[in-house]
Design a protein around this motif. Structure first.
Motif, PDB file in Angstrom:
ATOM      1  N   LEU A  24      46.516  36.703  31.551  1.00  0.00           N
ATOM      2  CA  LEU A  24      45.842  37.017  30.289  1.00  0.00           C
ATOM      3  C   LEU A  24      46.821  37.642  29.292  1.00  0.00           C
ATOM      4  O   LEU A  24      46.785  37.336  28.100  1.00  0.00           O
ATOM      5  CB  LEU A  24      44.651  37.953  30.529  1.00  0.00           C
ATOM      6  N   GLN A  25      47.695  38.511  29.787  1.00  0.00           N
ATOM      7  CA  GLN A  25      48.669  39.155  28.896  1.00  0.00           C
ATOM      8  C   GLN A  25      49.610  38.113  28.285  1.00  0.00           C
ATOM      9  O   GLN A  25      49.924  38.173  27.086  1.00  0.00           O
ATOM     10  CB  GLN A  25      49.459  40.209  29.677  1.00  0.00           C
ATOM     11  N   VAL A  71      35.900  38.828  30.759  1.00  0.00           N
ATOM     12  CA  VAL A  71      36.809  38.428  31.830  1.00  0.00           C
ATOM     13  C   VAL A  71      37.064  39.617  32.755  1.00  0.00           C
ATOM     14  O   VAL A  71      37.396  40.707  32.294  1.00  0.00           O
ATOM     15  CB  VAL A  71      38.157  37.929  31.244  1.00  0.00           C
ATOM     16  N   GLU A  72      36.910  39.388  34.053  1.00  0.00           N
ATOM     17  CA  GLU A  72      37.234  40.404  35.057  1.00  0.00           C
ATOM     18  C   GLU A  72      38.680  40.210  35.507  1.00  0.00           C
ATOM     19  O   GLU A  72      39.066  39.114  35.908  1.00  0.00           O
ATOM     20  CB  GLU A  72      36.297  40.287  36.255  1.00  0.00           C
ATOM     21  N   ILE A  73      39.463  41.271  35.424  1.00  0.00           N
ATOM     22  CA  ILE A  73      40.873  41.222  35.817  1.00  0.00           C
ATOM     23  C   ILE A  73      40.979  41.838  37.207  1.00  0.00           C
ATOM     24  O   ILE A  73      41.031  43.066  37.355  1.00  0.00           O
ATOM     25  CB  ILE A  73      41.768  41.992  34.817  1.00  0.00           C
ATOM     26  N   LYS A  74      40.981  40.991  38.225  1.00  0.00           N
ATOM     27  CA  LYS A  74      40.913  41.497  39.599  1.00  0.00           C
ATOM     28  C   LYS A  74      42.282  41.636  40.260  1.00  0.00           C
ATOM     29  O   LYS A  74      42.451  42.457  41.166  1.00  0.00           O
ATOM     30  CB  LYS A  74      40.018  40.577  40.435  1.00  0.00           C
ATOM     31  N   ASN A  98      42.230  45.333  37.921  1.00  0.00           N
ATOM     32  CA  ASN A  98      40.943  45.989  38.167  1.00  0.00           C
ATOM     33  C   ASN A  98      40.327  46.538  36.877  1.00  0.00           C
ATOM     34  O   ASN A  98      39.862  47.677  36.818  1.00  0.00           O
ATOM     35  CB  ASN A  98      41.088  47.121  39.206  1.00  0.00           C
ATOM     36  N   SER A  99      40.384  45.708  35.853  1.00  0.00           N
ATOM     37  CA  SER A  99      39.778  46.083  34.579  1.00  0.00           C
ATOM     38  C   SER A  99      38.978  44.881  34.074  1.00  0.00           C
ATOM     39  O   SER A  99      38.844  43.873  34.775  1.00  0.00           O
ATOM     40  CB  SER A  99      40.854  46.464  33.559  1.00  0.00           C
ATOM     41  N   SER A 100      38.466  44.992  32.862  1.00  0.00           N
ATOM     42  CA  SER A 100      37.751  43.869  32.263  1.00  0.00           C
ATOM     43  C   SER A 100      37.962  43.908  30.756  1.00  0.00           C
ATOM     44  O   SER A 100      38.269  44.957  30.188  1.00  0.00           O
ATOM     45  CB  SER A 100      36.253  43.937  32.586  1.00  0.00           C
ATOM     46  N   VAL A 101      37.839  42.754  30.136  1.00  0.00           N
ATOM     47  CA  VAL A 101      37.846  42.682  28.679  1.00  0.00           C
ATOM     48  C   VAL A 101      36.570  41.969  28.246  1.00  0.00           C
ATOM     49  O   VAL A 101      35.979  41.200  29.009  1.00  0.00           O
ATOM     50  CB  VAL A 101      39.089  41.935  28.118  1.00  0.00           C
TER      51      VAL A 101
END
Length: 308
Positions: free
Chosen positions: A192-193, A181-184, A215-218
């Motif tokens: 998501l949290q 998943v891209e957290i944009k 701006n992270s990813s999991v």
């Protein structure tokens, strides 16, 4: 076979089942013991109660994953059906119920076994630990190898059943989702949290799911963290973060620090704490993927076999 006159029954995918007893309930579902009216074989019936269209989609995702993953270390789906609620239930804001018929595992969960060992002052042998971990990891690999990869996101001893022969079976795919998943945006991060807080058990949750950054990813390595915690629990009969949890400390900070303490004189080789530390890296990109974990366990088992 006895008379079921007056007993509650229901139909799932054209098959008739009699309700025998309630086995348990969680935050989102109930589980009953049921008997197939034709074959008299017993199953577990998981009832997922949905209060919105969004919850319906989450429930159907669980069905989709169970139907697409066919592996001896992942719980199979016997049959399922969705039932619209009657008029009275609508007053409770329930939109539908999803019925999933799954196998019954009479030996219970790994957590049941861990609790028994703790009460008796006993522990798993090192060979048993590696055998269980290998089976669990193979089940997780089946999820991670799917295209696109799925992550379980709630791996813990409570969510691993055991067959009569001791084979571990990964279950409860209600938290499972597409792994990468891209957290944009801040909204993506918050969403998501919140989902993780709702569906991923704190004592086994990866640090990146406690504090989701914009701006992270999991990816599927959230499960590798949980597997490291499961390995710790098999060896030492509790989560590695049980102590800070009991003290009321922040688990988000405890997981980010990843200061794991290992009991002295456990009787286990250094391979167990070394493997746990290798998996419990606060930064997901420093964790191994599932194939590397399986390769390491296989190597350890091979060494032990040659030593004998």
């Amino acid at each position: 076979m006895g008379c079921f006159c007056g007993k509650e029954s229901l139909s799932v995918d054209g098959r008739r089942f009699f309700i025998k007893q309630r086995l348990g309930e969680g935050g989102f579902s109930y589980v009953d013991l049921v008997e197939d009216a034709q074959t008299h074989k017993t199953y577990a019936l998981k009832r997922i109660v949905c209060h919105s269209k969004e919850e319906e989609q989450v429930a159907l995702q669980e069905v989709k994953i169970m139907r697409e993953i066919n592996h001896p270390n992942v719980i199979p789906l016997e049959c399922y059906s969705m039932h619209e609620v009657n008029y009275q239930s609508k007053a409770l804001d329930i939109t539908c119920e999803l019925f999933l018929v799954i196998p019954v595992y009479k030996k219970g969960t790994l957590q049941d076994r861990i609790d028994t060992l703790r009460l008796k002052g006993e522990q798993y042998s090192e060979d048993q630990i590696w055998t269980l971990m290998m089976g669990i990891c193979k089940g997780v690999k089946a999820l991670h190898d799917h295209k696109p990869p799925f992550a379980h996101r709630d791996l813990k001893p409570d969510n691993v059943m055991t067959e009569e022969d001791g084979t571990p079976v990964v279950m409860d795919l209600g938290s499972a989702a597409v792994a990468r998943v891209e957290i944009k945006t801040a909204r993506d991060a918050s969403s998501l949290q919140d989902l993780a807080a709702e569906r991923c058990s704190m004592l086994y949750r990866a640090p990146e799911l406690f504090t989701v950054e914009t701006n992270s990813s999991v990816d599927e390595r959230t499960d590798i963290w949980s597997l490291g915690c499961v390995l710790y629990a098999l060896a030492f009969l509790e989560s590695p973060f049980e102590s800070p949890y009991q003290r009321g400390d922040s688990l988000a900070l405890a997981t980010m620090a990843a200061k794991i303490t290992f009991p002295e004189n456990s009787g286990y080789s250094k391979k167990i704490p070394d493997t746990i530390s290798w998996m419990l890296k606060p930064k997901a990109e420093e964790r191994p993927f599932i194939d590397q974990v399986i390769e390491r366990i296989h190597s350890i088992q091979h060494e032990e076999e040659n030593r004998v």
